[in-house]
Motif scaffolding. Structure first.
Motif, short mmCIF file in Angstrom:
data_model
loop_
_atom_site.label_atom_id
_atom_site.label_comp_id
_atom_site.label_asym_id
_atom_site.label_seq_id
_atom_site.Cartn_x
_atom_site.Cartn_y
_atom_site.Cartn_z
N GLU A 15 -6.71 11.23 -0.09
CA GLU A 15 -6.58 12.68 0.05
C GLU A 15 -7.72 13.26 0.85
O GLU A 15 -8.89 13.01 0.58
CB GLU A 15 -6.52 13.33 -1.33
CG GLU A 15 -5.17 13.92 -1.62
CD GLU A 15 -5.08 14.54 -3.01
OE1 GLU A 15 -4.17 14.15 -3.74
OE2 GLU A 15 -5.95 15.38 -3.36
N ALA A 74 -4.53 20.29 0.84
CA ALA A 74 -4.67 18.84 0.78
C ALA A 74 -3.66 18.16 1.69
O ALA A 74 -2.59 18.70 1.98
CB ALA A 74 -4.46 18.37 -0.66
N PHE A 75 -4.02 16.98 2.17
CA PHE A 75 -3.05 16.14 2.91
C PHE A 75 -3.39 14.68 2.60
O PHE A 75 -4.48 14.38 2.11
CB PHE A 75 -3.11 16.42 4.43
CG PHE A 75 -4.32 15.84 5.09
CD1 PHE A 75 -5.54 16.50 5.05
CD2 PHE A 75 -4.26 14.61 5.75
CE1 PHE A 75 -6.68 15.95 5.65
CE2 PHE A 75 -5.38 14.05 6.36
CZ PHE A 75 -6.60 14.73 6.31
N GLY A 76 -2.47 13.81 2.89
CA GLY A 76 -2.70 12.38 2.62
C GLY A 76 -2.81 11.60 3.91
O GLY A 76 -2.14 11.91 4.88
N ASN A 80 -3.15 9.73 -3.72
CA ASN A 80 -1.92 10.39 -4.12
C ASN A 80 -0.75 9.46 -3.83
O ASN A 80 -0.64 8.91 -2.75
CB ASN A 80 -1.78 11.70 -3.33
CG ASN A 80 -0.62 12.53 -3.81
OD1 ASN A 80 -0.45 12.71 -5.01
ND2 ASN A 80 0.18 13.02 -2.88
N LEU A 81 0.10 9.29 -4.83
CA LEU A 81 1.26 8.41 -4.62
C LEU A 81 2.35 9.17 -3.87
O LEU A 81 2.80 10.23 -4.32
CB LEU A 81 1.79 7.92 -5.96
CG LEU A 81 3.11 7.14 -5.89
CD1 LEU A 81 2.92 5.82 -5.15
CD2 LEU A 81 3.66 6.88 -7.29
N SER A 82 2.76 8.64 -2.75
CA SER A 82 3.91 9.19 -2.04
C SER A 82 4.97 8.11 -1.96
O SER A 82 4.68 6.98 -1.59
CB SER A 82 3.52 9.60 -0.61
OG SER A 82 2.55 10.61 -0.65
N ASN A 83 6.17 8.44 -2.32
CA ASN A 83 7.26 7.48 -2.24
C ASN A 83 8.07 7.76 -0.99
O ASN A 83 8.91 8.64 -0.96
CB ASN A 83 8.14 7.55 -3.48
CG ASN A 83 7.43 6.95 -4.69
OD1 ASN A 83 6.69 5.97 -4.56
ND2 ASN A 83 7.63 7.54 -5.85
C1 LIG Z 1 1.23 13.88 -3.45
O1 LIG Z 1 2.47 13.23 -3.57
C2 LIG Z 1 3.53 14.06 -4.01
C3 LIG Z 1 4.74 13.18 -4.21
O2 LIG Z 1 5.04 12.46 -3.06
C4 LIG Z 1 3.75 15.18 -2.98
O3 LIG Z 1 4.75 16.05 -3.44
C5 LIG Z 1 2.44 15.95 -2.79
O4 LIG Z 1 2.59 16.89 -1.77
C6 LIG Z 1 1.32 15.01 -2.42
N1 LIG Z 1 0.06 15.70 -2.35
C7 LIG Z 1 -0.73 15.60 -1.29
C8 LIG Z 1 -2.01 16.30 -1.41
O5 LIG Z 1 -0.44 14.93 -0.30
#
Ligand SMILES: *[C@@H]1O[C@H](CO)[C@@H](O)[C@H](O)[C@H]1NC(C)=O
Ligand SMILES: *[C@@H]1O[C@H](CO)[C@@H](O)[C@H](O)[C@H]1NC(C)=O
Ligand SMILES: *[C@@H]1O[C@H](CO)[C@@H](O)[C@H](O)[C@H]1NC(C)=O
Ligand SMILES: *[C@@H]1O[C@H](CO)[C@@H](O)[C@H](O)[C@H]1NC(C)=O
Ligand SMILES: *[C@@H]1O[C@H](CO)[C@@H](O)[C@H](O)[C@H]1NC(C)=O
Ligand SMILES: *[C@@H]1O[C@H](CO)[C@@H](O)[C@H](O)[C@H]1NC(C)=O
Length: 874
Positions: A331, A343-345, A471-474
């Protein structure tokens, strides 16, 4: 001494440029496993003890023997030969080494992140579970309670909160041991201790797949979270493990009362007779199911089974890709025109010195559809990019080329934004001056570009990926969702045993990881498929109340779902061969509830030369109602082993697939079974027509049983058109004499003279620069025995090059630097020789000369150096 272990460095047979392509097991020089009759133990051990140190003394009902290490490597073969000849000796094997299987670590969690419980435990929505029906067990309260699952691996971080937080009675990880110690590397002496803590990560990931608890931030659930785990640690923090220790671990796991044993370990073989596989087979016969990962050598193509998965009755588990692509993104935050931070990933690339980097973003244009963004040199009016993070869209040219263009304008930090779903790891370490690289999603990239286009400044605050929150993103998995992973190893064995048995999700799996390495991680491998399969075995054991390995495998096989073939990008309208997927993807709930019990899990019709065309199996109705089954069959793709009739090396993945199918005559065509009734089905196979038998086509498919109760079952079958015995095993083009000074291992000219160290002195430093004759022997296909006979100028065989014969060999290249030593411990006199290399044909009889393929090297001469003068005067 510069001697190479048997098969330590393997070269692809087709071209030496492909060095290290094959992944065959390595041997521990001078170390052997002897299996003997109990009554002779004392005398055999006594004669070993004089010349060797005992590695393992194994006195077990399933295996009585010892592994030992000769002190003098130069005499090892000779002494080994004497021991093999002692009365009471049943078998001798080399100690082979296996490594933690190559697996991909896609993402790891943060090393400083607090592990917080925030998941909703209402429903199991974990995709590997949805794919295999595991969620249905949790929904009905079946979680493996009371079942003991032994995990043979790198140990388990049992202090991980999601893995119970403790070790011993009452804990999730309740039994097991460390058989080797932290410093063990496969060659040195293991130092066992009672504590199976993991320092690598592999075993902790595997264990979480079986049984992790729900108190974790990412919604991970073990498939059978109420089993107890036994941790048998067989790896140090680095390096390999010998098969003697693997045998010991299996016997210990068996003695400790494990109900299931799972191991995600292996090495190229293709022969069920190898020692480790043989012991695992015996444990299965004693009633304990053993599951082993099929291997990650799918790139090698068909006929590349791995041991111990290739053992008889051992359940080999192949890998299917997850239907989603989970990502643990680091993050960071960004702000637009001084607004508050969002925030961004990101996925950190290489290099990734992102700690405390906070800079404005610059982009060469504002076109989020630019297919070749950053592929051309940046314009003259580009500012000094060292004051910016350069944002570039993925596509067309390489990341490195884009980075070079940016670096030419001073860029030190580059973020790519994706042109597809999700984000991946980039490596631009080849570009000088770059300190940080990363990728963000197309959505994040678009948001930044939009702001830049509106004339706003975008400040991005990056973070050290080691310590950043994750952060888990699927993300979606658009190309391979639910299909066989391209890396999953293909069977069958060289004896046409069906391998693998079954498949389970193993590609892109989120699970637990050691706390020190980030606590959670996304990994890919058959290593991840095997523990999930083992957990489903536990669930069905609990639901059906049976522990019989045969019954369980038959149930899983009959209810699995075969899938279409996918090559990593494209899906084809034919079922993937049984050699790749076995029975197909596990459907555990169907296995638990099946009312038809088949008496076998697969059929091998063998090759046409040894065809067993008529086979049968029984079907039992274990339900409460009469059912009528309609019998039929569906073919899978037929895979050609060789690219053409003149090639002797199996083609790499993907083998050419054709639709030619076998005709099966199944009798009866319809089967009515009353409750409890059992009937026999016979199957007559007529192999497919119109195929080129010289290319060794492997056909397969599924016998189907469609019930009037709307259930369906299938039974995989397989056969080969052609003759395994007719296949060329010795690749003569790449079997010859070379010399140790030539890294490219080209053949030496006839008449080359080698000056060797005096007999037995090869390991002395003064001879370190000796150029040895190198025996290069390449197997195009596996061979049960290879030999290297030393033939003198009169045409008389004076012995075998030390280390030969070698048994149960996978395909690949052997290299052996010869110091003149023969297998009987003597040295060849100075003189002129040729070496006759021999490989036994598949299904060959070693006593019949015509069953051997041979190749004789050019003649060469050896002489021995005079002893160094200083030796006499000293
Ligand atoms: C974290 O992951 C969730 C589920 O994929 C997403 O909805 C959310 O935006 C993400 N947060 C960031 C900070 O990337
Ligand atoms: C294993 O460790 C020993 C020292 O304990 C070292 O001598 C040996 O070279 C190592 N072997 C390998 C294969 O790394
Ligand atoms: C980043 O900033 C923090 C806080 O000022 C400091 O402790 C840390 O050493 C910095 N890290 C690097 C790599 O500069
Ligand atoms: C196939 O036939 C060969 C030769 O008779 C035999 O050794 C092998 O075990 C057979 N394979 C199977 C799966 O029955
Ligand atoms: C059995 O069912 C499958 C799936 O519905 C179907 O494809 C197949 O044709 C059926 N086989 C027979 C013999 O009815
Ligand atoms: C070198 O060879 C001698 C004699 O064969 C043996 O005693 C010694 O242990 C060997 N040394 C090594 C390092 O292998």
């Amino acid at each position: 001494m510069v001697r190479l272990g048997l098969a330590t460095t393997l070269l692809a047979a087709a071209s030496f440029a492909q060095a290290a392509h094959h992944k065959a097991p390595k041997v521990v020089p001078g170390a052997y496993i002897v299996e003997y009759e109990d009554s002779h133990a004392a005398s055999i051990l006594n004669s070993i003890k004089g010349d060797a140190t005992i590695r393992k003394d194994i006195r077990h009902e399933l295996f009585k023997g010892a592994s030992f290490q000769f002190k003098d490597l130069d005499k090892a073969e000779d002494l080994a030969g004497k021991i093999a000849a002692m009365s009471g000796v049943k078998a001798m094997y080399p100690v082979r080494r296996y490594s933690v299987p190559e697996h991909t670590v896609h993402y790891t969690g943060s090393s400083v992140q607090e592990v917080v419980a925030k998941r909703d435990t209402a429903k199991d929505t974990f995709t590997p579970h949805l794919m295999t029906q595991v969620n249905k067990f949790r929904d009905s309260g079946i979680t493996g309670k009371g079942i003991k699952v032994a995990v043979i691996d790198t140990g388990i971080d049992y202090l991980h909160p999601a893995l119970g937080g403790c070790f011993g009675a009452g804990c999730l990880v309740s039994y097991g041991a460390d058989l080797v110690g932290d410093d063990f590397n496969g060659s040195n002496t293991p130092v066992p201790d009672p504590d199976p803590m993991d320092c690598q990560g592999h075993g902790t990931h595997v264990s979480g797949i079986v049984a992790s608890k729900t108190n974790n931030p990412y919604g991970i659930i073990g498939a059978a979270s109420d089993v107890t785990l036994g941790a048998y640690r067989v790896f140090g923090c680095d390096g390999d493990v010998g098969n003697d220790i693997l045998i010991e671990a299996y016997l210990k796991a068996y003695d400790d009362g494990s109900d299931i044993i799972t191991a995600s370990i292996g090495g190229a073989s293709g022969w069920p007779e190898d020692s480790w596989a043989a012991v695992v087979s015996r444990i299965v016969e004693k009633g304990v199911p053993c599951l082993v990962s099929a291997g990650n050598s799918g790139d090698e193509g068909i006929f590349y089974a791995s041991t111990a998965a290739n053992g008889k009755r051992v359940t080999a588990v192949g890998s299917v890709d997850n239907i989603i692509a989970p990502a643990l993104l680091s993050e960071g935050t960004y702000s637009v025109a001084g607004s508050s931070a969002s925030a961004f990933g990101f996925t950190a690339g290489t290099p990734s010195a992102w700690a405390n980097v906070s800079l404005p973003v610059w982009s060469v244009n504002f076109d989020t559809t630019d297919a070749a963004n950053g592929c051309e040199a940046f314009p003259d009016n580009t500012p000094d990019l060292s004051k910016y993070i350069t944002l570039i869209r993925r596509g067309s040219c390489t990341f490195v080329q884009k980075a070079q263009n940016a670096a030419a304008k001073g860029a030190k930090y580059i973020i790519f934004y994706n042109n597809a779903a999700g984000s991946t790891k980039v490596d631009i370490s080849a570009v000088a001056g770059i300190q940080g690289s990363a990728m963000v999603t197309s959505e994040t990239g678009a948001a930044w570009i939009k702001a830049l286009q509106a004339g706003s400044e975008v400040i991005v605050n990056m973070a050290d990926p080691e310590t950043a929150p994750k952060n888990l993103s699927n993300f979606p998995n658009p190309n391979t969702a639910g299909f066989l992973s391209t890396y999953t190893s293909w069977g069958p064995t060289y004896e046409i045993d069906v391998k693998p048995q079954i498949s389970a999700p193993g590609g892109m799996i989120l699970s637990t990881y050691p706390r020190a390495l980030g606590s959670y991680a996304v990994l890919s491998g058959t290593s991840m498929a095997c523990p999930l399969a083992a957990a489903t075995w536990a669930l069905v054991m609990q639901k059906r109340g049976t522990k019989d390995p045969r019954v369980l495998e038959n149930l899983f096989s009959a209810t699995a779902h075969p899938n279409l073939f996918n090559d990593g990008t494209t899906t084809y309208p034919m079922l993937a061969p049984v050699a790749q997927q076995g029975a197909g993807l596990i459907q555990a709930w169907d296995a638990a509830n099946a009312n038809a019990l088949l008496s076998i899990s697969s059929i091998s019709f063998n090759d046409t030369a040894n065809i067993k065309p008529l086979q049968s199996f029984e079907v039992t109705n274990t339900g409460k109602k009469a059912v009528t089954y309609q019998l039929g069959h569906t073919s899978a793709a037929t895979a050609y082993t060789f690219a053409d009739a003149n090639t002797i090396d199996p083609a790499d993945f993907p083998n050419e697939l054709v639709a030619n199918k076998a005709t099966l005559v199944i009798t009866p065509a319809k089967l009515t079974l009353n409750p409890g009734q059992k009937k026999t089905v016979t199957v007559l196979a007529i192999p497919p027509k119109g195929l080129d038998a010289k290319r060794l086509p492997v056909y397969s498919g599924y016998i189907t049983l469609n019930g009037t109760d709307s259930t369906g079952y299938s039974l995989p079958y397989q056969g080969v058109v052609g003759s395994m015995k007719a296949v060329t095993v010795l690749d003569k083009q790449y079997s010859y004499l070379s010399q140790s000074s030539d890294a490219a291992l080209a053949p030496v000219a006839a008449g080359t003279v080698f000056t060797l160290p005096p007999a037995g002195k090869a390991n002395e430093t003064q001879y370190a620069n000796t150029v040895y004759p190198t025996v290069v022997l390449t197997l195009a296909m596996g061979s049960a025995e290879v030999r290297a006979d030393v033939v003198n100028a009169k045409g008389k065989t004076i012995g075998q090059v030390l280390t030969f014969p070698a048994y149960w060999n996978p395909r690949g290249t052997f290299e052996w630097n010869w110091d003149g030593a023969l297998s009987d411990g003597s040295y060849a006199p100075a003189g002129t020789y040729k070496i006759t290399l021999r490989a036994l044909k598949i299904y060959g009889n070693s006593r019949k000369p015509q069953d051997w393929e041979t190749q004789t090297t050019e003649s060469f001469s050896i002489k021995y150096a005079k002893k160094n003068k200083r030796e006499f005067t000293a």
